[in-house]
Design an enzyme around this catalytic site. Structure first.
Site, PDB file in Angstrom:
ATOM      1  N   ASP A 128     -15.588  -8.918 -13.751  1.00 55.53           N
ATOM      2  CA  ASP A 128     -15.246  -8.368 -12.288  1.00 55.53           C
ATOM      3  C   ASP A 128     -16.473  -8.049 -11.893  1.00 55.53           C
ATOM      4  OD1 ASP A 128     -13.547  -8.245 -10.080  1.00 55.53           O
ATOM      5  OD2 ASP A 128     -12.026  -6.414 -10.530  1.00 55.53           O
ATOM      6  N   ARG A 169     -21.687 -13.337  -1.419  1.00 54.86           N
ATOM      7  CA  ARG A 169     -20.734 -12.743  -2.187  1.00 54.86           C
ATOM      8  C   ARG A 169     -21.417 -13.675  -3.529  1.00 54.86           C
ATOM      9  NH1 ARG A 169     -16.163 -10.407  -3.027  1.00 54.86           N
ATOM     10  NH2 ARG A 169     -15.181 -11.549  -4.311  1.00 54.86           N
ATOM     11  N   ASN A 213      -7.296 -17.453  -7.994  1.00 64.17           N
ATOM     12  CA  ASN A 213      -8.461 -17.163  -6.923  1.00 64.17           C
ATOM     13  C   ASN A 213      -7.744 -18.931  -6.236  1.00 64.17           C
ATOM     14  OD1 ASN A 213     -10.211 -16.333 -10.143  1.00 64.17           O
ATOM     15  ND2 ASN A 213      -9.882 -14.543  -8.160  1.00 64.17           N
TER      16      ASN A 213
HETATM   17  C1  FPP Z   1     -15.574 -11.884 -10.516  1.00 64.14           C
HETATM   18  O1  FPP Z   1     -16.147 -10.933  -9.629  1.00 64.14           O
HETATM   19  C2  FPP Z   1     -15.151 -13.330 -10.983  1.00 64.14           C
HETATM   20  C3  FPP Z   1     -14.973 -14.206 -10.463  1.00 64.14           C
HETATM   21  C4  FPP Z   1     -13.993 -14.289 -10.202  1.00 64.14           C
HETATM   22  C5  FPP Z   1     -14.870 -14.865 -11.530  1.00 64.14           C
HETATM   23  C6  FPP Z   1     -16.477 -16.019 -11.790  1.00 64.14           C
HETATM   24  C7  FPP Z   1     -17.296 -15.770 -12.858  1.00 64.14           C
HETATM   25  C8  FPP Z   1     -18.596 -16.305 -12.795  1.00 64.14           C
HETATM   26  C9  FPP Z   1     -19.263 -17.115 -11.535  1.00 64.14           C
HETATM   27  C10 FPP Z   1     -19.170 -15.551 -14.017  1.00 64.14           C
HETATM   28  C11 FPP Z   1     -19.061 -16.587 -14.873  1.00 64.14           C
HETATM   29  C12 FPP Z   1     -18.567 -17.775 -15.875  1.00 64.14           C
HETATM   30  C13 FPP Z   1     -18.436 -18.634 -16.748  1.00 64.14           C
HETATM   31  C14 FPP Z   1     -18.265 -18.509 -17.673  1.00 64.14           C
HETATM   32  C15 FPP Z   1     -19.191 -19.499 -16.145  1.00 64.14           C
HETATM   33  P1  FPP Z   1     -15.045 -10.876  -8.051  1.00 64.14           P
HETATM   34  O2  FPP Z   1     -15.618 -12.227  -6.975  1.00 64.14           O
HETATM   35  O3  FPP Z   1     -13.718 -10.442  -8.293  1.00 64.14           O
HETATM   36  O4  FPP Z   1     -15.788  -9.235  -7.586  1.00 64.14           O
HETATM   37  P2  FPP Z   1     -15.264  -8.080  -7.107  1.00 64.14           P
HETATM   38  O5  FPP Z   1     -13.742  -8.027  -7.136  1.00 64.14           O
HETATM   39  O6  FPP Z   1     -16.509  -7.401  -6.871  1.00 64.14           O
HETATM   40  O7  FPP Z   1     -15.091  -8.824  -5.450  1.00 64.14           O
END
Ligand code: FPP
Length: 239
Positions: free
Chosen positions: A22, A35, A70
Site C-alpha cells: 500500500d 498515481r 480495486n
Molecule cells: C496500493 O497503492 C497498490 C495497489 C493498488 C496495487 C498495485 C500494486 C502494484 C502496481 C505493485 C506491483 C505488483 C505486482 C506483483 C505486479 P495505492 O494506490 O492503494 O496507494 P495509496 O493508498 O497511497 O493511494
C-alpha cells in the site's frame, strides 16, 4: 555499499509471507507526480522484494496486486493497472527462470482481459516445474470470495462443510498457512486479503510507502518475526 543481510535460522523464518503493498498513490503525490508514477515504482519495489524473499529462504510469498474492491477505482486507474500488469508479465516472462520461481495467480479472473489471462496461464505453465520460491500473485482476489467459492464447491458436490474441507478448496490449498502478513503504507487493516489463511499470522504494519519498501525493510520484518513467540491459542512452553 550493500548492507549486511542478517541470516535467520530456517526454523525461525516464516514459510509463507503475505504482503499488502500500500502507498503507491500517496508516494506519487509526495513526488508531485500522477498515481501511475507510483504504481510503476511499485512494480520495481515488488521485483526487489521478491528477490530478497527468495534469497532469504521464504517458501511462499503472496502479493496483493489487485483486490476485488480495486475494480471500484476510477476506470482510468483500473485500465492503467491492467496495462501495467500486462507489460510487467511480458517483461518478466523473458527472464522467468532467473530465480527458479514458481508463479501462480490467485483470485477471480473472469473479468480480466483475455490477453492478461493468457499471460497468467503461460507464466504458470512455464514455471510449474521450477524448484524455487512459490510466488502467488493475488489479482481479483478477496478473502470472502475465496471462502465463499470453497463452500460453494463443496455444496455443489454435496460434501460436508468442515474447516478441513473448506481449506482444501481455497485457492491456496496445499500451501502453508500465512505466518507473517506485512502491510506497508501506515494503515492498520487487512482489507479482505487472506482472511482464512492468516488466522494465526503475525501482523506487521509499517509506515513505509510501498515504492520505498526495500530488501532492508523485508529483512527487518523477518527479524521481527523471528523474535515472536507463537502460541496458536495455547499457553507458552514452560509457563
Ligand atoms: C496500493 O497503492 C497498490 C495497489 C493498488 C496495487 C498495485 C500494486 C502494484 C502496481 C505493485 C506491483 C505488483 C505486482 C506483483 C505486479 P495505492 O494506490 O492503494 O496507494 P495509496 O493508498 O497511497 O493511494
Amino acid at each position: 555499499m550493500t548492507a549486511a543481510v542478517p541470516t535467520i535460522p530456517t526454523d525461525q523464518l516464516p514459510k509463507h509471507v503475505a504482503i499488502i503493498m500500500d502507498g503507491n498513490g500517496r508516494w506519487a503525490k509526495l513526488c508531485g507526480q500522477p498515481r501511475a508514477f507510483g504504481h510503476r515504482a511499485g512494480v520495481r519495489s515488488a521485483r526487489k522484494v521478491v528477490r530478497a524473499a527468495s534469497k532469504a529462504g521464504v517458501e511462499v510469498l503472496t502479493m496483493f496486486a489487485f483486490s476485488q474492491e480495486n475494480w471500484h477505482r476510477p476506470l482510468e486507474e483500473v485500465n492503467l493497472l491492467m496495462r501495467l500488469f500486462i507489460s510487467t508479465l511480458k517483461r518478466e516472462i523473458a527472464k522467468l527462470d532467473e530465480y527458479g520461481l514458481v508463479w501462480r495467480f490467485i483470485g477471480d479472473h473472469d473479468a480480466f482481459a483475455p490477453e492478461l489471462r493468457q499471460l497468467m496461464a503461460e507464466t504458470e505453465r512455464r514455471t510449474r516445474r521450477n524448484k524455487g520460491m512459490t510466488l502467488l500473485i493475488a489479482v481479483g482476489y478477496g478473502g470472502q470470495w475465496d471462502i465463499a467459492q470453497a463452500a460453494a464447491s463443496l455444496a455443489r458436490q454435496g460434501e460436508a462443510i468442515t474447516a478441513e474441507a473448506i481449506e482444501s478448496r481455497l485457492v491456496t490449498a496445499g500451501y502453508p498457512a500465512v505466518d507473517l502478513m506485512i502491510r506497508t503504507g501506515g494503515e492498520l487493516r487487512i482489507s479482505n486479503f487472506l482472511l482464512w489463511q492468516a488466522a494465526y499470522a503475525e501482523l506487521y504494519f509499517c509506515d513505509t510507502l510501498w515504492p520505498e519498501f526495500e530488501s532492508r525493510n523485508l529483512h527487518e520484518a523477518l527479524s521481527w518475526f523471528a523474535g515472536r513467540q507463537r502460541r496458536f491459542g495455547r499457553v507458552p512452553e514452560a509457563a
